[in-house]
Motif scaffolding. Structure first.
Motif, mmCIF file in Angstrom:
data_model
loop_
_atom_site.group_PDB
_atom_site.id
_atom_site.type_symbol
_atom_site.label_atom_id
_atom_site.label_comp_id
_atom_site.label_asym_id
_atom_site.label_seq_id
_atom_site.Cartn_x
_atom_site.Cartn_y
_atom_site.Cartn_z
ATOM 1 N N UNK A 135 14.314 34.917 38.126
ATOM 2 C CA UNK A 135 13.924 34.030 39.317
ATOM 3 C C UNK A 135 15.480 33.169 39.907
ATOM 4 N N UNK A 136 15.883 32.254 38.648
ATOM 5 C CA UNK A 136 16.854 31.434 38.657
ATOM 6 C C UNK A 136 18.219 32.390 39.037
ATOM 7 N N UNK A 137 18.377 33.482 38.591
ATOM 8 C CA UNK A 137 19.542 34.351 38.959
ATOM 9 C C UNK A 137 19.525 34.586 40.079
ATOM 10 N N UNK A 138 18.456 35.257 40.746
ATOM 11 C CA UNK A 138 18.013 35.518 42.265
ATOM 12 C C UNK A 138 18.697 34.355 43.044
ATOM 13 N N UNK A 139 18.213 33.319 42.905
ATOM 14 C CA UNK A 139 18.203 32.065 43.804
ATOM 15 C C UNK A 139 19.772 31.831 43.783
ATOM 16 N N UNK A 140 20.507 31.685 42.721
ATOM 17 C CA UNK A 140 21.869 31.561 42.332
ATOM 18 C C UNK A 140 22.826 32.664 43.002
ATOM 19 N N UNK A 141 22.435 33.721 43.061
ATOM 20 C CA UNK A 141 22.892 34.753 43.819
ATOM 21 C C UNK A 141 23.107 34.536 45.255
ATOM 22 N N UNK A 142 22.056 34.154 45.684
ATOM 23 C CA UNK A 142 21.858 33.897 47.201
ATOM 24 C C UNK A 142 22.926 32.785 47.529
ATOM 25 N N UNK A 143 22.646 31.821 46.891
ATOM 26 C CA UNK A 143 23.359 30.427 46.968
ATOM 27 C C UNK A 143 24.826 30.588 46.811
ATOM 28 N N UNK A 144 25.210 31.414 45.809
ATOM 29 C CA UNK A 144 26.643 31.727 45.717
ATOM 30 C C UNK A 144 27.288 32.623 46.733
ATOM 31 N N UNK A 145 26.409 33.517 47.162
ATOM 32 C CA UNK A 145 26.721 34.467 48.382
ATOM 33 C C UNK A 145 27.342 33.489 49.481
ATOM 34 N N UNK A 146 26.255 32.731 49.930
ATOM 35 C CA UNK A 146 26.433 31.907 50.950
ATOM 36 C C UNK A 146 27.660 30.874 50.891
ATOM 37 N N UNK A 147 27.916 30.367 49.698
ATOM 38 C CA UNK A 147 29.141 29.493 49.247
ATOM 39 C C UNK A 147 30.263 30.475 49.555
#
Length: 193
Positions: free
Chosen positions: A17-29
């Motif tokens: 779950x942390x990895x998935x959320x990090x992936x979304x945030x990193x993509x936007x960034x």
């Protein structure tokens, strides 16, 4: 033994779950950091969301696309299905990026020229071409969240003078708002994280 297996499963699930959320945030960034910047003129709509606070709802000149600007509408077509649309914009002399053409469902076959870029949007629902001459397109940049108490004042100001946004456009055409501009003055800048 069973408790260890359960604990390991819970830890793996949490990491996933942390990895998935990090992936979304990193993509936007990544879009905000590396995307090509364009300046778009905006129009306000509504400034409040009960869960997230004040925001300005934005509309753009490129949100209403004349069917005549879409290069790949099949001859004799009576209906356009909901789906992606790629709008090619070009930097104008005043620094604002304006629509020059559009393509349904896939990027245009010719690459963008100098000072041009394709922005990916979505036609929100199917439309009969016989009844309309424009398509309504959303780009995912129709809301800009503001500090509490700022939304109504910004909306009021937008009705009397020109506001713009600086948007970052990724290679696939997806857009993120980087900043809200009041003329040449940056009012708010979106943080990377």
């Amino acid at each position: 033994m069973k408790k260890h297996r359960l604990l390991i499963s819970a830890i793996l699930l949490a990491l996933l779950q942390i990895g998935f959320l990090s992936f979304i945030i990193a993509g936007r960034a990544a879009v905000l950091r590396d995307g090509q910047e364009v300046l778009l003129k905006v129009e306000p709509v509504d400034p409040r969301d009960l869960l997230r606070g004040d925001y300005v709802r934005l509309g753009y000149d490129i949100s209403n696309i004349p069917v005549s600007m879409i290069g790949n509408v099949p001859s004799g077509a009576q209906w356009i299905e909901a789906g992606p649309v790629f709008v090619r914009v070009k930097k104008d002399g005043d620094g604002i990026w304006k629509m020059v053409s559009a393509s349904l469902y896939e990027p245009p076959s010719t690459p963008p020229g100098d000072d041009e870029i394709d922005i990916r949007g979505m036609v929100d629902d199917g439309r009969g071409l016989g009844r309309i001459d424009t398509l309504n397109v959303e780009y995912g940049i129709e809301r800009f969240y503001l500090p509490e108490g700022e939304g109504l004042a910004i909306e009021r100001d937008m009705r009397v003078r020109s506001f713009n946004i600086v948007a970052a456009i990724a290679g696939d055409g997806s857009a993120q708002i980087k900043a809200l501009m009041d003329g040449d003055t940056m009012l708010f800048r979106e943080p990377l994280y």
